[in-house]
Design an enzyme around this catalytic site. Sequence first.
Site, mmCIF file in Angstrom:
data_model
loop_
_atom_site.group_PDB
_atom_site.id
_atom_site.type_symbol
_atom_site.label_atom_id
_atom_site.label_comp_id
_atom_site.label_asym_id
_atom_site.label_seq_id
_atom_site.Cartn_x
_atom_site.Cartn_y
_atom_site.Cartn_z
ATOM 1 N N ARG A 1 -76.446 -83.556 -43.070
ATOM 2 C CA ARG A 1 -76.466 -83.557 -44.546
ATOM 3 C C ARG A 1 -76.154 -82.166 -45.102
ATOM 4 N NH1 ARG A 1 -81.955 -86.515 -46.277
ATOM 5 N NH2 ARG A 1 -81.195 -85.853 -48.313
ATOM 6 N N GLY A 2 -75.642 -81.284 -44.259
ATOM 7 C CA GLY A 2 -75.212 -79.977 -44.728
ATOM 8 C C GLY A 2 -76.258 -78.889 -44.685
ATOM 9 N N VAL A 3 -77.443 -79.173 -44.140
ATOM 10 C CA VAL A 3 -78.506 -78.167 -44.110
ATOM 11 C C VAL A 3 -78.092 -76.984 -43.233
ATOM 12 C CG1 VAL A 3 -80.909 -77.692 -43.470
ATOM 13 C CG2 VAL A 3 -80.311 -79.866 -44.562
ATOM 14 N N LEU A 4 -77.622 -77.269 -42.012
ATOM 15 C CA LEU A 4 -77.241 -76.189 -41.101
ATOM 16 C C LEU A 4 -76.099 -75.363 -41.680
ATOM 17 C CD1 LEU A 4 -77.501 -74.726 -38.404
ATOM 18 C CD2 LEU A 4 -75.920 -76.409 -37.429
ATOM 19 N N SER B 1 -78.605 -73.662 -27.991
ATOM 20 C CA SER B 1 -79.178 -74.828 -27.326
ATOM 21 C C SER B 1 -78.115 -75.895 -27.114
ATOM 22 C CB SER B 1 -80.342 -75.388 -28.149
ATOM 23 O OG SER B 1 -79.919 -75.708 -29.471
ATOM 24 N N GLU B 2 -77.173 -75.991 -28.048
ATOM 25 C CA GLU B 2 -76.035 -76.905 -27.935
ATOM 26 C C GLU B 2 -74.775 -76.120 -28.307
ATOM 27 O OE1 GLU B 2 -76.642 -81.071 -29.343
ATOM 28 O OE2 GLU B 2 -78.468 -80.228 -30.222
ATOM 29 N N TYR C 1 -72.068 -74.231 -32.641
ATOM 30 C CA TYR C 1 -71.832 -72.940 -33.282
ATOM 31 C C TYR C 1 -70.377 -72.489 -33.287
ATOM 32 C CZ TYR C 1 -76.849 -72.717 -33.551
ATOM 33 O OH TYR C 1 -78.158 -72.992 -33.847
ATOM 34 N N PHE D 1 -83.669 -64.885 -27.093
ATOM 35 C CA PHE D 1 -84.380 -64.512 -28.307
ATOM 36 C C PHE D 1 -84.382 -65.678 -29.281
ATOM 37 C CE2 PHE D 1 -80.018 -62.908 -28.316
ATOM 38 C CZ PHE D 1 -79.485 -63.474 -29.468
#
Length: 416
Positions: A97-100, A124-125, A129, A416
């Site tokens: 929904r566009g949060v990231l 993590s995936e 990115y 980190f």
Amino acid sequence: MAMASDWSDGMRVLRPDDWDVWYDTLLRAFGGVPEAPEERELWREITEFDRSLAVWDGDAVVGTAGAFTFRLTVPGGASVPAAGVTMVGVAGTHRRRGVLTSMMRRQLDDVRSWGEPLAVLTASEPDIYGRFGYGVATYALSAEIDTARVRLSVPAGTDDVRLRYAAPADVLDDCEAVYARLVPGRPGMLARRPKWERVGLLDPESEREGASPLQCVVAERDGRIAGYARFRVKLGWGESGHDGTVLLEELAALDPAVDAALWRFLFGIDLTSTLVVRGRPVDDAWQYLVSDVRRCRPRLRDSLYLRPVEVGAALEARTYAAPVDVVLDVEDAFCPWNTGRWRLSGDAKGASCERTTDAADLALSVRELGSAYLGAVSLTALAAAGRVRELRPGALAEAAVAFGPAGPAPWLPHGF
């Protein structure tokens, strides 16, 4: 409620009073397993509130992101400001929904305003990115070494190194001093800020999986600590006798003999026949001391992901293994201030990188630039994959040699 594609109205800098609900949202995004109290408290202390973001939908946190203040060693030995992107999570109820995207947009704008030319993360995936311009920039070596069958040939001086057990907390400052001396010599290493040294001592029983508490052996020369190994031991028994495993957590050494002495110790721990190694440099010296590398089962995994936030400043911050003078045509849809042609001129002494109207020699996206930046990923290999285009004959070879490593392989020593 915010628009599905833009959550900027619901995004704000993290307040200390909101940390618990923010962190619980993050933990739930990673499976919901609670952390030990001492681990949770340390991450609270390390959190940089003014560099952390929370996305709210009403009274619920639905997105989290943070950025640690780091300095990253780059080729040539310079220590360059880098934002360590961390604690990124989106509530399962608000995926796609566009949060990231909204958080990444705000975060990179912030990093630019802080004057940090690089952003780095561990993924993590990995697929997530790349669309924000992050490229894999280092790899890590793991192994499961059959210490019952594999022998070590150690260099001269190894027998002169004194080893002793020590409580990890008692020698923390000395071990941290060893680590700090190594940081300038290898690209990808992070200069640790205060409190980060305590992360390596976290030892909750719930995460040992039947292994011992954290143990530490230090190596001394002339009464001074010159290396250390932190590890756990997990005993096991089979029909033919002992079958224990040594789990290496961290090892650092200031010279080859100290390094070899620590590895020899780990190979010889009583009642064990396997040494499990994770997250080591791809050029770790033990690989060239063993009698049979096949019985070590080495394998590689992606580690640090890097993104130039300011292309010019990033490319000027490092040196180059050979003289280079090329015009790069950079594409950066997410950070358009980087898009365009840049003339990179440099050598082993320094570099300049400025905008130009000259014809381009190579064309690539900022993601490929991030992958090649530390020297672990070859521009030639990226070109073979169709991700770098040569526009002037000979430019690819020139740039590939210049970007390539001139010393130790790039390595991220811890997450980190």
